[in-house]
Design an enzyme around this catalytic site. Sequence first.
Site, PDB file in Angstrom:
ATOM      1  CG  ASP A 156       4.403  12.886   1.501  1.00  0.00           C
ATOM      2  OD1 ASP A 156       4.930  11.954   0.852  1.00  0.00           O
ATOM      3  OD2 ASP A 156       3.764  13.785   0.965  1.00  0.00           O
ATOM      4  CB  VAL A 157       6.710   7.441   1.725  1.00  0.00           C
ATOM      5  CG1 VAL A 157       6.144   6.692   2.910  1.00  0.00           C
ATOM      6  CG2 VAL A 157       5.764   7.395   0.528  1.00  0.00           C
ATOM      7  CB  SER A 159      -5.998   1.087   6.098  1.00  0.00           C
ATOM      8  OG  SER A 159      -6.414   2.367   5.703  1.00  0.00           O
ATOM      9  CE1 TYR A 203      -3.843  -2.717  -8.449  1.00  0.00           C
ATOM     10  CE2 TYR A 203      -1.816  -3.682  -9.288  1.00  0.00           C
ATOM     11  CZ  TYR A 203      -2.550  -3.163  -8.248  1.00  0.00           C
ATOM     12  OH  TYR A 203      -1.999  -3.087  -6.987  1.00  0.00           O
ATOM     13  CE  LYS A 256       0.757  -2.496  -4.852  1.00  0.00           C
ATOM     14  NZ  LYS A 256       1.163  -1.857  -3.587  1.00  0.00           N
TER      15      LYS A 256
HETATM   16  P1  NAP Z   1      -5.593   2.656   1.906  1.00  0.00           P
HETATM   17  O1  NAP Z   1      -6.349   2.370   3.129  1.00  0.00           O
HETATM   18  O2  NAP Z   1      -6.067   3.781   1.041  1.00  0.00           O
HETATM   19  O3  NAP Z   1      -4.050   2.805   2.251  1.00  0.00           O
HETATM   20  C1  NAP Z   1      -3.112   3.361   1.342  1.00  0.00           C
HETATM   21  C2  NAP Z   1      -2.267   4.281   2.128  1.00  0.00           C
HETATM   22  O4  NAP Z   1      -1.187   4.806   1.348  1.00  0.00           O
HETATM   23  C3  NAP Z   1      -3.058   5.484   2.597  1.00  0.00           C
HETATM   24  O5  NAP Z   1      -2.857   5.645   3.983  1.00  0.00           O
HETATM   25  C4  NAP Z   1      -2.456   6.595   1.779  1.00  0.00           C
HETATM   26  O6  NAP Z   1      -2.578   7.888   2.341  1.00  0.00           O
HETATM   27  C5  NAP Z   1      -1.034   6.137   1.770  1.00  0.00           C
HETATM   28  N1  NAP Z   1      -0.196   6.960   0.922  1.00  0.00           N
HETATM   29  C6  NAP Z   1      -0.348   7.319  -0.378  1.00  0.00           C
HETATM   30  N2  NAP Z   1       0.623   8.158  -0.734  1.00  0.00           N
HETATM   31  C7  NAP Z   1       1.406   8.348   0.359  1.00  0.00           C
HETATM   32  C8  NAP Z   1       2.573   9.115   0.634  1.00  0.00           C
HETATM   33  N3  NAP Z   1       3.150   9.867  -0.300  1.00  0.00           N
HETATM   34  N4  NAP Z   1       3.107   9.059   1.880  1.00  0.00           N
HETATM   35  C9  NAP Z   1       2.556   8.312   2.852  1.00  0.00           C
HETATM   36  N5  NAP Z   1       1.446   7.580   2.656  1.00  0.00           N
HETATM   37  C10 NAP Z   1       0.881   7.607   1.425  1.00  0.00           C
HETATM   38  O7  NAP Z   1      -5.637   1.360   0.919  1.00  0.00           O
HETATM   39  P2  NAP Z   1      -5.121  -0.144   1.083  1.00  0.00           P
HETATM   40  O8  NAP Z   1      -5.892  -0.881   0.051  1.00  0.00           O
HETATM   41  O9  NAP Z   1      -5.145  -0.587   2.500  1.00  0.00           O
HETATM   42  O10 NAP Z   1      -3.618  -0.039   0.564  1.00  0.00           O
HETATM   43  C11 NAP Z   1      -2.491  -0.447   1.324  1.00  0.00           C
HETATM   44  C12 NAP Z   1      -1.537  -1.237   0.434  1.00  0.00           C
HETATM   45  O11 NAP Z   1      -2.163  -2.458   0.082  1.00  0.00           O
HETATM   46  C13 NAP Z   1      -1.191  -0.525  -0.870  1.00  0.00           C
HETATM   47  O12 NAP Z   1       0.176  -0.771  -1.165  1.00  0.00           O
HETATM   48  C14 NAP Z   1      -2.071  -1.249  -1.874  1.00  0.00           C
HETATM   49  O13 NAP Z   1      -1.576  -1.179  -3.185  1.00  0.00           O
HETATM   50  C15 NAP Z   1      -2.004  -2.643  -1.299  1.00  0.00           C
HETATM   51  N6  NAP Z   1      -3.029  -3.599  -1.784  1.00  0.00           N
HETATM   52  C16 NAP Z   1      -4.356  -3.272  -1.711  1.00  0.00           C
HETATM   53  C17 NAP Z   1      -5.295  -4.190  -2.181  1.00  0.00           C
HETATM   54  C18 NAP Z   1      -6.768  -3.858  -2.150  1.00  0.00           C
HETATM   55  O14 NAP Z   1      -7.550  -4.514  -2.855  1.00  0.00           O
HETATM   56  N7  NAP Z   1      -7.204  -2.897  -1.342  1.00  0.00           N
HETATM   57  C19 NAP Z   1      -4.895  -5.437  -2.671  1.00  0.00           C
HETATM   58  C20 NAP Z   1      -3.540  -5.733  -2.712  1.00  0.00           C
HETATM   59  C21 NAP Z   1      -2.610  -4.811  -2.262  1.00  0.00           C
HETATM   60  P3  NAP Z   1      -3.551   8.921   1.521  1.00  0.00           P
HETATM   61  O15 NAP Z   1      -4.939   8.383   1.660  1.00  0.00           O
HETATM   62  O16 NAP Z   1      -3.326  10.225   2.187  1.00  0.00           O
HETATM   63  O17 NAP Z   1      -3.095   8.960   0.104  1.00  0.00           O
END
Ligand code: NAP
Length: 256
Positions: A64-65, A19, A157, A164
């Site tokens: 949970d947000v 993450s 996306y 976003k």
């Molecule tokens: P990640 O490890 O899957 O993290 C996403 C987190 O959001 C998870 O812990 C997920 O929990 C949580 N989440 C979803 N719904 C939720 C809710 N209702 N309440 C609380 N938590 C909730 O993936 P990540 O890629 O690190 O994502 C983190 C951020 O970075 C996100 O905003 C994503 O859009 C952004 N981002 C990612 C990338 C990429 O390429 N990975 C690039 C740019 C930006 P659950 O697993 O339980 O749903």
Amino acid sequence: MGIADGKTALVVGVANEKSLAFSIAQELRAQGAAVALTYQGEVLEKRVRPLAAQIGAEVIGELDVTNDGQIAETFAALHKKYGGLDMLVHAVAFAERDDLRDRFLNVNRTNFARAMEISAYSLVALARAAEPLMEARGGGSIVTLSYIGAVRAIPNYNMMGVAKAALEACVRYLAMDLGAKGIRINALSAGPARTLSSSAIRDFFTMAHHVEERSPLKRAMKIEEVGKMGAVLLSDLSSGVTGQTVYVDVGYSIVG
Ligand code: NAP
């Protein structure tokens, strides 16, 4: 001496060791901050507890947000334990898998609203809850995670790009509201990284490969690079920066 010595941080959005939120939590710990993590549901609790132990962070509770009661409980627990808050990381996003492929045009009303609530509104809700705790410290800094799909139409996306875009607009309006209290807020727009969330995006590998080939640095972004810039944006090293979207994308966003 670390750039976050004596500071307290809440990091929301750790699902596993890949993450982006975990990378920021790790860097904040390395830079001297006390770090509190939350988890969403029992399954993730089992993953988050060992990760917290690994870096010497605290698990403050379930969040949970979409649940206002859990938001209130989280910030009450932080207040009780630390008396205030200096840093907040919001790294949460959600869109239905079906809305991360094919035509954006087909998204339905319910899925649209849910993606916006979890991915954009949640930042407003957490910032509002953080405000009094940061005020108690004379100011603070908030970072959320975004992606270039906010400002460009990236294939597949889709719904998440729209969420976003809203998130980055929320950052600007929140910066206006919170600035007088010395609270800053910025978006960190990261390059593609293989995580639980990104695995839902169709053809993610093609997208990541394209970035590696075309970016000025000619390589993939490293997750640690998000951690390092996250820590800078959260610390006093970026004291003059608010309302911005800062790209940590090996330069991809400048390429024409
Ligand atoms: P990640 O490890 O899957 O993290 C996403 C987190 O959001 C998870 O812990 C997920 O929990 C949580 N989440 C979803 N719904 C939720 C809710 N209702 N309440 C609380 N938590 C909730 O993936 P990540 O890629 O690190 O994502 C983190 C951020 O970075 C996100 O905003 C994503 O859009 C952004 N981002 C990612 C990338 C990429 O390429 N990975 C690039 C740019 C930006 P659950 O697993 O339980 O749903």
